[in-house]
Design an enzyme around this catalytic site. Structure first.
Site, short mmCIF file in Angstrom:
data_model
loop_
_atom_site.label_atom_id
_atom_site.label_comp_id
_atom_site.label_asym_id
_atom_site.label_seq_id
_atom_site.Cartn_x
_atom_site.Cartn_y
_atom_site.Cartn_z
N LYS A 46 18.89 19.80 -97.51
CA LYS A 46 19.95 20.80 -97.57
C LYS A 46 19.53 21.97 -98.47
CE LYS A 46 23.62 17.37 -96.88
NZ LYS A 46 24.95 16.89 -97.40
N TYR A 103 29.07 18.18 -88.02
CA TYR A 103 30.05 17.61 -88.95
C TYR A 103 31.41 17.48 -88.27
CZ TYR A 103 26.72 18.00 -92.85
OH TYR A 103 25.65 17.86 -93.69
N PHE A 135 37.50 20.16 -97.57
CA PHE A 135 36.23 20.69 -98.07
C PHE A 135 35.35 21.25 -96.95
CE2 PHE A 135 35.65 16.08 -97.40
CZ PHE A 135 34.56 16.05 -96.55
N ARG A 157 18.65 5.83 -94.85
CA ARG A 157 19.98 5.87 -95.48
C ARG A 157 19.94 5.17 -96.84
NH1 ARG A 157 24.38 9.24 -93.94
NH2 ARG A 157 25.68 7.78 -95.10
N THR A 202 27.09 8.99 -100.34
CA THR A 202 27.47 10.41 -100.28
C THR A 202 27.77 10.99 -101.67
OG1 THR A 202 28.52 9.86 -98.17
CG2 THR A 202 29.03 12.02 -99.11
N ARG A 228 19.64 10.77 -103.82
CA ARG A 228 20.84 11.36 -104.41
C ARG A 228 21.05 10.87 -105.84
NH1 ARG A 228 24.56 10.76 -98.91
NH2 ARG A 228 24.04 12.81 -98.01
N ASN A 264 24.41 17.37 -102.34
CA ASN A 264 23.74 16.07 -102.51
C ASN A 264 22.37 16.01 -101.84
OD1 ASN A 264 24.63 15.95 -99.91
ND2 ASN A 264 26.10 14.30 -100.23
N HIS A 292 20.65 15.19 -95.88
CA HIS A 292 21.42 14.53 -94.82
C HIS A 292 20.51 13.56 -94.10
CE1 HIS A 292 23.79 13.87 -91.18
NE2 HIS A 292 22.63 13.98 -90.55
N GLU A 347 21.51 13.58 -83.04
CA GLU A 347 21.14 14.58 -84.05
C GLU A 347 19.71 15.08 -83.84
OE1 GLU A 347 24.18 13.40 -87.68
OE2 GLU A 347 22.07 12.87 -87.90
N1 UDP Z 1 31.11 16.26 -98.37
C1 UDP Z 1 31.78 17.00 -99.33
N2 UDP Z 1 32.88 16.44 -99.94
C2 UDP Z 1 33.32 15.19 -99.65
C3 UDP Z 1 32.62 14.44 -98.67
C4 UDP Z 1 31.51 15.00 -98.05
O1 UDP Z 1 31.41 18.14 -99.61
O2 UDP Z 1 34.32 14.73 -100.25
C5 UDP Z 1 29.92 16.85 -97.72
C6 UDP Z 1 28.63 16.32 -98.36
O3 UDP Z 1 27.66 17.36 -98.38
C7 UDP Z 1 28.25 15.22 -97.40
C8 UDP Z 1 28.65 15.84 -96.06
O4 UDP Z 1 29.89 16.49 -96.35
O5 UDP Z 1 26.88 14.87 -97.49
C9 UDP Z 1 28.80 14.88 -94.91
O6 UDP Z 1 29.71 13.87 -95.26
P1 UDP Z 1 29.50 12.38 -94.78
O7 UDP Z 1 30.77 11.64 -95.07
O8 UDP Z 1 28.99 12.33 -93.38
O9 UDP Z 1 28.41 11.85 -95.83
P2 UDP Z 1 26.82 11.59 -95.69
O10 UDP Z 1 26.58 11.02 -94.33
O11 UDP Z 1 26.13 12.90 -95.91
O12 UDP Z 1 26.52 10.61 -96.79
MG MG Z 2 27.25 11.58 -92.48
#
Ligand code: UDP
Ligand code: MG
Length: 152
Positions: free
Chosen positions: A9, A49, A57, A85, A91, A102, A112, A115, A126
């Protein structure tokens, strides 16, 4: 062998962590089969997303992910989706364990660093979202040829 999609990112690029992230993937024996820098458009962000577009957010997330370039990678390896992962961590980076990307480099839920696809089905979608078939490479090194220089 599985393939998974990774995005470094904008915060990962800004903080100079591209080499660190790619180095970790390489050292885990994941093979890079696609790699590029690109700017995500708003339509692609909404698709990527889709599960989050109604969240409060989301505007910040879309702005963040579309205002600066990202680095996209496809890596291949045994159980690549779950392995990556696990390397990425949860996250909310504040809760991410040390040793994860992270956990080691972020203390934020929104900024964070990285992705990674969260299932095999999502990984396939994806990868197709960010890479054309001709941008992915099927290659292997023969170990003995690799050690021997062509001029020997
Ligand atoms: N995100 C955020 N606030 C939140 C949850 C998610 O800004 O409370 C953003 C964050 O950058 C995250 C992305 O949205 O990585 C995608 O969210 P997801 O739940 O898919 O998490 P990930 O798969 O990235 O762990
Ligand atoms: Mg995700």
């Amino acid at each position: 062998m599985e393939r998974t999609l990774i995005l470094i990112k904008p915060d990962g690029i800004q903080r100079g962590l591209v080499g660190e992230v790619i180095g970790r993937l390489e050292r885990k024996s994941l093979k890079i089969v696609g790699l590029k820098m690109l700017k995500i458009d708003k339509e692609t962000a909404k698709e990527h997303y889709a599960h989050l577009v109604d969240k409060p957010f989301y505007p910040d997330l879309e702005q963040f992910m579309t205002s600066h370039p990202v680095i996209a990678l496809v890596v291949e390896g045994k159980e690549a989706v779950a392995v990556v992962r696990d390397m990425v961590g949860p996250t909310n980076a504040t809760k991410a364990p040390p040793g994860t990307i992270r956990g080691d480099f972020s203390n934020s839920t929104s900024r964070n660093i990285i992705h990674a696809s969260d299932s095999k089905e999502v990984a396939e979608q994806e990868i197709n979202r960010f890479f054309k078939p001709e941008e992915l490479f099927d290659y292997s090194f023969s170990w003995s040829n690799f050690l021997k220089a062509p001029d020997e």
